[in-house]
Design an enzyme around this catalytic site. Structure first.
Site, PDB file in Angstrom:
ATOM      1  CB  CYS A 137      -0.682   2.616   3.898  1.00  0.00           C
ATOM      2  SG  CYS A 137      -2.207   1.980   3.208  1.00  0.00           S
ATOM      3  CG  ASP A 138       3.115   1.291   4.489  1.00  0.00           C
ATOM      4  OD1 ASP A 138       2.607   1.817   5.487  1.00  0.00           O
ATOM      5  OD2 ASP A 138       2.962   0.086   4.208  1.00  0.00           O
ATOM      6  CB  CYS A 147      -0.942  -0.015   1.209  1.00  0.00           C
ATOM      7  SG  CYS A 147      -2.044   1.414   1.271  1.00  0.00           S
TER       8      CYS A 147
HETATM    9  P1  FAD Z   1     -10.945  -4.837   6.646  1.00  0.00           P
HETATM   10  O1  FAD Z   1     -10.144  -3.941   7.506  1.00  0.00           O
HETATM   11  O2  FAD Z   1     -10.250  -5.709   5.664  1.00  0.00           O
HETATM   12  O3  FAD Z   1     -11.848  -5.761   7.607  1.00  0.00           O
HETATM   13  C1  FAD Z   1     -12.559  -6.837   7.082  1.00  0.00           C
HETATM   14  C2  FAD Z   1     -13.247  -7.547   8.223  1.00  0.00           C
HETATM   15  O4  FAD Z   1     -14.140  -8.525   7.701  1.00  0.00           O
HETATM   16  C3  FAD Z   1     -12.318  -8.277   9.193  1.00  0.00           C
HETATM   17  O5  FAD Z   1     -12.668  -7.953  10.517  1.00  0.00           O
HETATM   18  C4  FAD Z   1     -12.618  -9.757   8.937  1.00  0.00           C
HETATM   19  O6  FAD Z   1     -12.446 -10.564  10.090  1.00  0.00           O
HETATM   20  C5  FAD Z   1     -14.082  -9.669   8.512  1.00  0.00           C
HETATM   21  N1  FAD Z   1     -14.585 -10.802   7.757  1.00  0.00           N
HETATM   22  C6  FAD Z   1     -14.120 -11.328   6.598  1.00  0.00           C
HETATM   23  N2  FAD Z   1     -14.836 -12.409   6.242  1.00  0.00           N
HETATM   24  C7  FAD Z   1     -15.796 -12.567   7.206  1.00  0.00           C
HETATM   25  C8  FAD Z   1     -16.817 -13.513   7.415  1.00  0.00           C
HETATM   26  N3  FAD Z   1     -17.026 -14.543   6.582  1.00  0.00           N
HETATM   27  N4  FAD Z   1     -17.604 -13.384   8.524  1.00  0.00           N
HETATM   28  C9  FAD Z   1     -17.423 -12.353   9.368  1.00  0.00           C
HETATM   29  N5  FAD Z   1     -16.463 -11.421   9.209  1.00  0.00           N
HETATM   30  C10 FAD Z   1     -15.651 -11.544   8.155  1.00  0.00           C
HETATM   31  N6  FAD Z   1      -5.317   2.558   5.296  1.00  0.00           N
HETATM   32  C11 FAD Z   1      -5.153   3.835   5.687  1.00  0.00           C
HETATM   33  O7  FAD Z   1      -6.062   4.646   5.518  1.00  0.00           O
HETATM   34  N7  FAD Z   1      -4.008   4.240   6.317  1.00  0.00           N
HETATM   35  C12 FAD Z   1      -2.974   3.396   6.562  1.00  0.00           C
HETATM   36  O8  FAD Z   1      -1.944   3.794   7.106  1.00  0.00           O
HETATM   37  C13 FAD Z   1      -3.118   2.037   6.166  1.00  0.00           C
HETATM   38  N8  FAD Z   1      -2.133   1.145   6.398  1.00  0.00           N
HETATM   39  C14 FAD Z   1      -2.320  -0.162   6.028  1.00  0.00           C
HETATM   40  C15 FAD Z   1      -1.295  -1.071   6.309  1.00  0.00           C
HETATM   41  C16 FAD Z   1      -1.462  -2.403   5.967  1.00  0.00           C
HETATM   42  C17 FAD Z   1      -0.357  -3.382   6.307  1.00  0.00           C
HETATM   43  C18 FAD Z   1      -2.650  -2.844   5.324  1.00  0.00           C
HETATM   44  C19 FAD Z   1      -2.818  -4.295   4.957  1.00  0.00           C
HETATM   45  C20 FAD Z   1      -3.664  -1.938   5.028  1.00  0.00           C
HETATM   46  C21 FAD Z   1      -3.493  -0.580   5.371  1.00  0.00           C
HETATM   47  N9  FAD Z   1      -4.476   0.360   5.087  1.00  0.00           N
HETATM   48  C22 FAD Z   1      -4.329   1.659   5.519  1.00  0.00           C
HETATM   49  C23 FAD Z   1      -5.716   0.003   4.368  1.00  0.00           C
HETATM   50  C24 FAD Z   1      -6.853  -0.199   5.380  1.00  0.00           C
HETATM   51  O9  FAD Z   1      -6.421  -1.082   6.389  1.00  0.00           O
HETATM   52  C25 FAD Z   1      -8.070  -0.755   4.683  1.00  0.00           C
HETATM   53  O10 FAD Z   1      -8.460   0.110   3.630  1.00  0.00           O
HETATM   54  C26 FAD Z   1      -9.241  -0.896   5.665  1.00  0.00           C
HETATM   55  O11 FAD Z   1      -8.876  -1.711   6.753  1.00  0.00           O
HETATM   56  C27 FAD Z   1     -10.469  -1.486   4.990  1.00  0.00           C
HETATM   57  O12 FAD Z   1     -11.444  -1.615   5.961  1.00  0.00           O
HETATM   58  P2  FAD Z   1     -12.671  -2.625   5.827  1.00  0.00           P
HETATM   59  O13 FAD Z   1     -13.455  -2.418   7.074  1.00  0.00           O
HETATM   60  O14 FAD Z   1     -13.328  -2.457   4.512  1.00  0.00           O
HETATM   61  O15 FAD Z   1     -12.044  -4.078   5.790  1.00  0.00           O
END
Ligand code: FAD
Ligand code: NAP
Length: 321
Positions: free
Chosen positions: A139-140, A136
């Site tokens: 992010c980094d 990302c």
């Molecule tokens: P996610 O955070 O992916 O959460 C998905 C959730 O769904 C999880 O809790 C999982 O357990 C759940 N889930 C999946 N399948 C099921 C199921 N069958 N039943 C129940 N639950 C389920 N973004 C920034 O803005 N700033 C940053 O500095 C940044 N740094 C990052 C660093 C890293 C290493 C990574 C990997 C990502 C980073 N991001 C950052 C991106 C950011 O983390 C994501 O855009 C954000 O987390 C997306 O949120 P979300 O809620 O859509 O999904």
């Protein structure tokens, strides 16, 4: 086996799901949120977060998610340690099954199951994640100001990430396994015109080279896909941009997905092809993939769900008069 019923069932405990829960609880929907195998979502796997608004000092990803979780609980969300393995969206209430056999029934459903970056699958990549290897740039990238960086991939994401990195670095190399990109022409034109970007065609990363001690990534070992020749590129940061897997396997055949398997939503809303089912965060967004955009669409999903129920209940009341 227990049956849990709610007006608003949320899948996923990342920024999207937890924000939907905060708004849903405050609207009196008494949400139940099923957390899945990664409670807190992707930000639990990172350290410094510098771009989530509201914090002048650097915060830690796991701390931010703990705060969101507590906020969701304080306003009345019930958090479940379970993972959904089966869904029936053919009628309301929607009926979902957890991996221990518990049943979850929701008058509305918010899908916030996120997306995971694809990785090359090298051992050296795994051991250097967070120590020079990232998926990302948004992010980094900031951590590589004035340093040498490389992006691996040839699609829109790779080209956009390379262009984004030119904000921080005057030495960006994009490495692609073929001799032309699949990215849109307009992005390619922008990339080729940029003086800070160099392209290496027909190259695959064979090893992310560890400098030892606290050095982290210091170089990439590359293999020419045509000749097999091995070369080395010194870099401080390597960004893998070869696509993402949205977590939509469960929903295939139940809600409409796009050609990349992301959940399709009506433009400007979080409404899916099934009335009463909403999608937010990375599972429906292949363009931005940020914590703040996930939280923003989580808020939208809760408002969309609340309005959906209000409309349905108004129609029922009207019909009964
Ligand atoms: P996610 O955070 O992916 O959460 C998905 C959730 O769904 C999880 O809790 C999982 O357990 C759940 N889930 C999946 N399948 C099921 C199921 N069958 N039943 C129940 N639950 C389920 N973004 C920034 O803005 N700033 C940053 O500095 C940044 N740094 C990052 C660093 C890293 C290493 C990574 C990997 C990502 C980073 N991001 C950052 C991106 C950011 O983390 C994501 O855009 C954000 O987390 C997306 O949120 P979300 O809620 O859509 O999904
Ligand atoms: P993508 O289009 O699937 O491209 C992935 C790239 O990574 C391809 O160039 C592919 O090479 C390469 N790749 C895949 N596996 C690899 C491996 N193991 N080793 C080396 N290279 C590998 O993914 P994306 O760029 O993330 O885009 C996904 C979708 O989101 C697309 O529909 C895209 O248009 C869309 N998107 C749009 C925008 C925008 O409109 N601004 C921005 C981002 C994403 P090959 O080319 O050889 O297959």
């Amino acid at each position: 086996m227990t049956t849990h019923t709610t007006r608003m069932l949320i899948l996923g405990s990342g920024p999207a799901g937890l924000t939907a829960a905060i708004y849903g609880a405050r609207a009196g929907m008494k949400p139940i949120l099923v957390q899945g195998i990664q409670p807190g979502g992707q930000l639990m796997t990172t350290t410094d977060v510098e771009n989530y608004p509201g914090f002048a000092d650097v915060i830690q990803g796991p701390w931010l998610m703990e705060q969101m979780q507590k906020q969701a609980e304080h306003v009345g969300t019930q958090l479940m340690y379970d993972t959904i393995v089966e869904v029936d969206l053919s009628k309301r209430p929607f009926r979902l099954i957890g991996d221990g056999g518990d049943v979850y029934e929701g008058d509305t459903l918010v899908i916030a199951t996120g997306a995971q970056a694809k990785w090359l699958g090298l051992d050296s990549e795994e051991s250097l994640k967070g120590k020079g290897v990232s998926a990302c740039a948004t992010c980094d990238g900031f951590f590589y100001r004035g340093k040498k960086v490389a992006v691996i991939g040839g699609g829109n994401t790779a080209v956009e990430e390379a262009l984004y990195l030119t904000n921080h670095s005057k030495d960006v190399t994009i490495i692609h396994r073929r001799d032309h990109f699949r990215a849109e022409k307009i992005l390619q034109d922008r990339l080729f015109a940029h003086e800070s970007v160099n392209v290496l065609w027909n190259k695959e990363v064979s090893t992310f080279v560890d400098g030892g001690g606290t050095a982290g990534l210091v170089a990439l070992e590359l293999k020419d896909t045509q000749t097999g020749e091995i070369s080395r590129l010194d870099v401080d940061g390597g960004f893998v941009a070869i696509g993402h897997h949205p977590a939509t396997e469960l929903f295939r055949g139940h809600v409409e997905l796009d050609s990349d398997h992301y959940i399709k939503v009506q433009t400007g809303t979080t409404k899916t092809s099934v009335p009463g089912v909403f999608a937010c965060g990375d599972v429906m967004d292949k363009h931005y993939r940020q914590a703040v955009t996930a939280a923003g669409t989580g808020c939208m999903a809760a408002l969309d769900a609340e309005r959906f129920l209000a409309e349905v209940e108004f129609k029922v009341a009207e019909a009964a008069e």
